[in-house]
Motif scaffolding. Structure first.
Motif, PDB file in Angstrom:
ATOM      1  N   ILE A  37      55.689  34.304  72.492  1.00 14.19           N
ATOM      2  CA  ILE A  37      55.338  32.907  72.730  1.00 14.19           C
ATOM      3  C   ILE A  37      53.892  32.650  72.329  1.00 14.19           C
ATOM      4  N   SER A  38      52.992  33.601  72.576  1.00 11.65           N
ATOM      5  CA  SER A  38      51.587  33.388  72.206  1.00 11.65           C
ATOM      6  C   SER A  38      51.422  33.336  70.691  1.00 11.65           C
ATOM      7  N   LEU A  39      52.227  34.099  69.960  1.00  7.06           N
ATOM      8  CA  LEU A  39      52.181  34.051  68.499  1.00  7.06           C
ATOM      9  C   LEU A  39      52.653  32.676  68.007  1.00  7.06           C
ATOM     10  N   VAL A  40      53.713  32.168  68.598  1.00  7.17           N
ATOM     11  CA  VAL A  40      54.245  30.864  68.199  1.00  7.17           C
ATOM     12  C   VAL A  40      53.240  29.755  68.533  1.00  7.17           C
ATOM     13  N   VAL A  41      52.587  29.852  69.678  1.00  7.48           N
ATOM     14  CA  VAL A  41      51.577  28.850  70.052  1.00  7.48           C
ATOM     15  C   VAL A  41      50.401  28.918  69.076  1.00  7.48           C
ATOM     16  N   ARG A  42      49.978  30.116  68.721  1.00  9.15           N
ATOM     17  CA  ARG A  42      48.884  30.252  67.744  1.00  9.15           C
ATOM     18  C   ARG A  42      49.308  29.670  66.395  1.00  9.15           C
ATOM     19  N   ALA A  43      50.542  29.929  65.993  1.00  8.88           N
ATOM     20  CA  ALA A  43      51.055  29.378  64.730  1.00  8.88           C
ATOM     21  C   ALA A  43      51.075  27.854  64.776  1.00  8.88           C
ATOM     22  N   LEU A  60      50.613  33.741  58.996  1.00  9.22           N
ATOM     23  CA  LEU A  60      49.165  33.818  59.163  1.00  9.22           C
ATOM     24  C   LEU A  60      48.807  34.229  60.597  1.00  9.22           C
ATOM     25  N   ALA A  61      49.476  33.670  61.581  1.00  6.00           N
ATOM     26  CA  ALA A  61      49.225  34.031  62.978  1.00  6.00           C
ATOM     27  C   ALA A  61      49.497  35.516  63.214  1.00  6.00           C
ATOM     28  N   ALA A  62      50.555  36.028  62.606  1.00  3.95           N
ATOM     29  CA  ALA A  62      50.867  37.456  62.734  1.00  3.95           C
ATOM     30  C   ALA A  62      49.776  38.309  62.094  1.00  3.95           C
ATOM     31  N   ALA A  63      49.295  37.890  60.942  1.00  4.83           N
ATOM     32  CA  ALA A  63      48.220  38.624  60.267  1.00  4.83           C
ATOM     33  C   ALA A  63      46.953  38.630  61.107  1.00  4.83           C
ATOM     34  N   ILE A  64      46.607  37.484  61.659  1.00  2.06           N
ATOM     35  CA  ILE A  64      45.419  37.386  62.519  1.00  2.06           C
ATOM     36  C   ILE A  64      45.601  38.267  63.750  1.00  2.06           C
ATOM     37  N   ALA A  66      47.354  40.883  64.107  1.00  2.00           N
ATOM     38  CA  ALA A  66      47.342  42.305  63.767  1.00  2.00           C
ATOM     39  C   ALA A  66      45.960  42.779  63.335  1.00  2.00           C
ATOM     40  N   GLY A  67      45.015  41.837  63.234  1.00  2.00           N
ATOM     41  CA  GLY A  67      43.667  42.206  62.824  1.00  2.00           C
ATOM     42  C   GLY A  67      43.527  42.409  61.324  1.00  2.00           C
ATOM     43  N   ALA A  68      44.438  41.823  60.559  1.00  2.00           N
ATOM     44  CA  ALA A  68      44.390  41.963  59.102  1.00  2.00           C
ATOM     45  C   ALA A  68      43.212  41.177  58.535  1.00  2.00           C
ATOM     46  N   ASP A  69      42.645  41.705  57.456  1.00  3.58           N
ATOM     47  CA  ASP A  69      41.588  40.947  56.780  1.00  3.58           C
ATOM     48  C   ASP A  69      42.094  40.328  55.490  1.00  3.58           C
ATOM     49  N   ARG A  70      43.335  40.691  55.092  1.00 10.00           N
ATOM     50  CA  ARG A  70      43.945  40.169  53.879  1.00 10.00           C
ATOM     51  C   ARG A  70      45.415  39.864  54.134  1.00 10.00           C
ATOM     52  N   LEU A  71      45.877  38.763  53.536  1.00  9.59           N
ATOM     53  CA  LEU A  71      47.287  38.386  53.628  1.00  9.59           C
ATOM     54  C   LEU A  71      47.798  38.170  52.214  1.00  9.59           C
ATOM     55  N   TYR A  72      48.774  38.959  51.827  1.00  8.19           N
ATOM     56  CA  TYR A  72      49.372  38.830  50.497  1.00  8.19           C
ATOM     57  C   TYR A  72      50.544  37.870  50.581  1.00  8.19           C
ATOM     58  N   THR A  73      50.402  36.723  49.909  1.00  7.05           N
ATOM     59  CA  THR A  73      51.442  35.701  49.909  1.00  7.05           C
ATOM     60  C   THR A  73      51.279  34.823  48.677  1.00  7.05           C
ATOM     61  N   GLU A  74      52.389  34.327  48.200  1.00 14.19           N
ATOM     62  CA  GLU A  74      52.338  33.393  47.074  1.00 14.19           C
ATOM     63  C   GLU A  74      52.316  31.946  47.549  1.00 14.19           C
ATOM     64  N   VAL A  85      40.879  35.673  57.522  1.00 13.14           N
ATOM     65  CA  VAL A  85      41.900  36.354  56.725  1.00 13.14           C
ATOM     66  C   VAL A  85      41.880  35.779  55.313  1.00 13.14           C
ATOM     67  N   GLN A  86      41.650  36.647  54.336  1.00 16.75           N
ATOM     68  CA  GLN A  86      41.637  36.198  52.941  1.00 16.75           C
ATOM     69  C   GLN A  86      43.049  36.202  52.385  1.00 16.75           C
ATOM     70  N   VAL A  87      43.419  35.103  51.745  1.00 13.24           N
ATOM     71  CA  VAL A  87      44.726  34.960  51.131  1.00 13.24           C
ATOM     72  C   VAL A  87      44.668  35.531  49.718  1.00 13.24           C
ATOM     73  N   VAL A  88      45.628  36.413  49.403  1.00  6.67           N
ATOM     74  CA  VAL A  88      45.711  37.016  48.075  1.00  6.67           C
ATOM     75  C   VAL A  88      47.126  36.792  47.555  1.00  6.67           C
ATOM     76  N   ASN A  89      47.235  36.188  46.383  1.00  7.62           N
ATOM     77  CA  ASN A  89      48.540  36.006  45.749  1.00  7.62           C
ATOM     78  C   ASN A  89      48.867  37.271  44.970  1.00  7.62           C
ATOM     79  N   PRO A  90      49.880  38.038  45.408  1.00 14.46           N
ATOM     80  CA  PRO A  90      50.198  39.293  44.732  1.00 14.46           C
ATOM     81  C   PRO A  90      50.787  39.091  43.340  1.00 14.46           C
ATOM     82  N   PHE A  91      51.179  37.864  43.037  1.00 12.65           N
ATOM     83  CA  PHE A  91      51.761  37.576  41.730  1.00 12.65           C
ATOM     84  C   PHE A  91      50.747  36.956  40.779  1.00 12.65           C
TER      85      PHE A  91
END
Length: 95
Positions: A37-43, A60-64, A66-74, A85-91
Motif C-alpha cells: 500500500i505504501s508503494l501504491v501511495v508513493r506512486a 519509478l516508486a519501486a526504483a526509489i 529499492a534505492g536505485a540510482d538508475r531506471l532503465y525504461t523506454e 533516479v536517473q532515467v536511461v532508455n536502454p534502446f
C-alpha cells in the motif's frame, strides 16, 4: 516489469527469445520490490507531481523504494532525473 523487458528485447529488438531467457535468469539475482500500500501511495504522489502514467509511477516508486540510482525504461525521458533516479532508455542509440 520483467515482462516488459522480455517484450522489448524480443519484439522491439528482434532478439532470440533464448537470449532473453538467459538475461531473465541473470536478472533473477536482482532485488524484487513487493507491491505494498505504501508503494501504491508513493506512486500516486509521483503520478500527480510529475504527470506520469500510473504504471510508470509504480515502476519509478519501486526504483526509489529499492534505492536505485538508475531506471532503465523506454517510457520516460532519457536522461531525466526524478527524485534522485536517473532515467536511461536502454534502446537509445547513445548506449
Amino acid at each position: 516489469m520483467l515482462c516488459e523487458f522480455f517484450r522489448g528485447y524480443v519484439v522491439k529488438l528482434g532478439m532470440p527469445y533464448t537470449n532473453a531467457v538467459k538475461e531473465l535468469h541473470f536478472m533473477s539475482r536482482c532485488t524484487v520490490v513487493e507491491q505494498t500500500i505504501s508503494l501504491v501511495v508513493r506512486a500516486a504522489s509521483l503520478y500527480a507531481r510529475y504527470s506520469l502514467s500510473f504504471w510508470d509511477a509504480m515502476i519509478l516508486a519501486a526504483a526509489i523504494g529499492a534505492g536505485a540510482d538508475r531506471l532503465y525504461t523506454e517510457d520516460l525521458h532519457d536522461g531525466q532525473v526524478i527524485e534522485g533516479v536517473q532515467v536511461v532508455n536502454p534502446f537509445s542509440s547513445a548506449l
